[in-house]
Design a protein around this motif. Sequence first.
Motif, PDB file in Angstrom:
ATOM      1  N   GLY A  86     -80.629 -11.784  87.231  1.00 37.01           N
ATOM      2  CA  GLY A  86     -80.155 -10.481  87.673  1.00 37.01           C
ATOM      3  C   GLY A  86     -80.445 -10.101  89.007  1.00 37.01           C
ATOM      4  N   THR A  87     -79.717  -9.710  89.834  1.00 42.16           N
ATOM      5  CA  THR A  87     -79.759  -9.248  91.230  1.00 42.16           C
ATOM      6  C   THR A  87     -79.052  -8.184  91.595  1.00 42.16           C
ATOM      7  OG1 THR A  87     -79.982 -10.005  93.585  1.00 42.16           O
ATOM      8  CG2 THR A  87     -78.356 -11.014  92.021  1.00 42.16           C
ATOM      9  N   THR A 142     -76.929 -13.465  82.829  1.00 44.12           N
ATOM     10  CA  THR A 142     -75.935 -14.224  82.039  1.00 44.12           C
ATOM     11  C   THR A 142     -74.590 -13.708  82.589  1.00 44.12           C
ATOM     12  OG1 THR A 142     -75.425 -12.568  80.256  1.00 44.12           O
ATOM     13  CG2 THR A 142     -76.947 -14.683  79.981  1.00 44.12           C
ATOM     14  N   ASP A 143     -74.512 -12.807  83.376  1.00 44.27           N
ATOM     15  CA  ASP A 143     -72.907 -12.501  84.140  1.00 44.27           C
ATOM     16  C   ASP A 143     -72.447 -13.596  85.011  1.00 44.27           C
ATOM     17  OD1 ASP A 143     -73.046 -10.127  83.222  1.00 44.27           O
ATOM     18  OD2 ASP A 143     -73.908  -9.043  84.963  1.00 44.27           O
ATOM     19  N   ASN A 153     -80.903 -16.099  92.864  1.00 43.77           N
ATOM     20  CA  ASN A 153     -80.361 -16.158  91.543  1.00 43.77           C
ATOM     21  C   ASN A 153     -78.852 -16.312  91.495  1.00 43.77           C
ATOM     22  OD1 ASN A 153     -82.835 -15.976  90.645  1.00 43.77           O
ATOM     23  ND2 ASN A 153     -82.876 -13.950  90.908  1.00 43.77           N
ATOM     24  N   GLN A 154     -78.173 -16.598  92.510  1.00 36.61           N
ATOM     25  CA  GLN A 154     -76.483 -16.744  92.856  1.00 36.61           C
ATOM     26  C   GLN A 154     -76.363 -18.021  93.175  1.00 36.61           C
ATOM     27  OE1 GLN A 154     -75.781 -13.729  95.595  1.00 36.61           O
ATOM     28  NE2 GLN A 154     -75.715 -12.005  94.233  1.00 36.61           N
ATOM     29  N   MET A 155     -75.094 -18.690  92.747  1.00 39.51           N
ATOM     30  CA  MET A 155     -74.541 -19.660  92.996  1.00 39.51           C
ATOM     31  C   MET A 155     -73.007 -19.584  92.869  1.00 39.51           C
ATOM     32  SD  MET A 155     -75.004 -22.256  89.794  1.00 39.51           S
ATOM     33  CE  MET A 155     -74.067 -23.389  90.406  1.00 39.51           C
ATOM     34  N   ILE A 156     -72.122 -20.503  93.684  1.00 40.40           N
ATOM     35  CA  ILE A 156     -70.748 -20.635  93.382  1.00 40.40           C
ATOM     36  C   ILE A 156     -70.626 -21.756  92.816  1.00 40.40           C
ATOM     37  CG2 ILE A 156     -68.681 -20.818  94.731  1.00 40.40           C
ATOM     38  CD1 ILE A 156     -69.736 -18.759  96.931  1.00 40.40           C
ATOM     39  N   ASN A 157     -69.814 -21.740  91.593  1.00 43.44           N
ATOM     40  CA  ASN A 157     -69.595 -22.843  90.733  1.00 43.44           C
ATOM     41  C   ASN A 157     -68.335 -23.649  90.955  1.00 43.44           C
ATOM     42  OD1 ASN A 157     -70.693 -24.379  88.478  1.00 43.44           O
ATOM     43  ND2 ASN A 157     -71.513 -22.609  87.599  1.00 43.44           N
TER      44      ASN A 157
END
Length: 144
Positions: A68-69, A97-98, A127-131
């Motif tokens: 989470g962020t 899990t978003d 805590n973020q990435m582009i998948n």
Amino acid sequence: MGFLAGENITAGRLNRLQPKQYFAQASGTLGASQTSQDIPGVTVTFNTEQPNAIYTAHLVTDFDWDGGTTSLASSRIKVDGAFPINLFAVAQMSITTDRATNGQNYRGTLGSAGSHTITAVGTTSANQMINFYSSLLVVVYEVV
């Protein structure tokens, strides 16, 4: 643009009547804590025959969170190495899990004839990435 009565029509002008589509899908992920970095594989390169061709682009970005962020993740396009307009696809998720797949549309003019490159660029925080499920569709309308 139409043709005038009695006007000579060339094959080149007729070929430019049909819009051309270009598509790219991510070949990898863009990891956490990146600022304005190319999203792997989400790039199209093409040639225009005449100056002032119009492009439309639809960017879809797969934002994914490891934790989470409250920070915002974003993506946008870069055209021939520059940012033509400040329109972003954005996402902000506070739960581990978003996940979100967000889009944005673009329209612009390519001032010169020749080779052009449109690339998707992303910004992530911790805590973020582009998948992998990110893509870019570009349609080019030539000047007849």
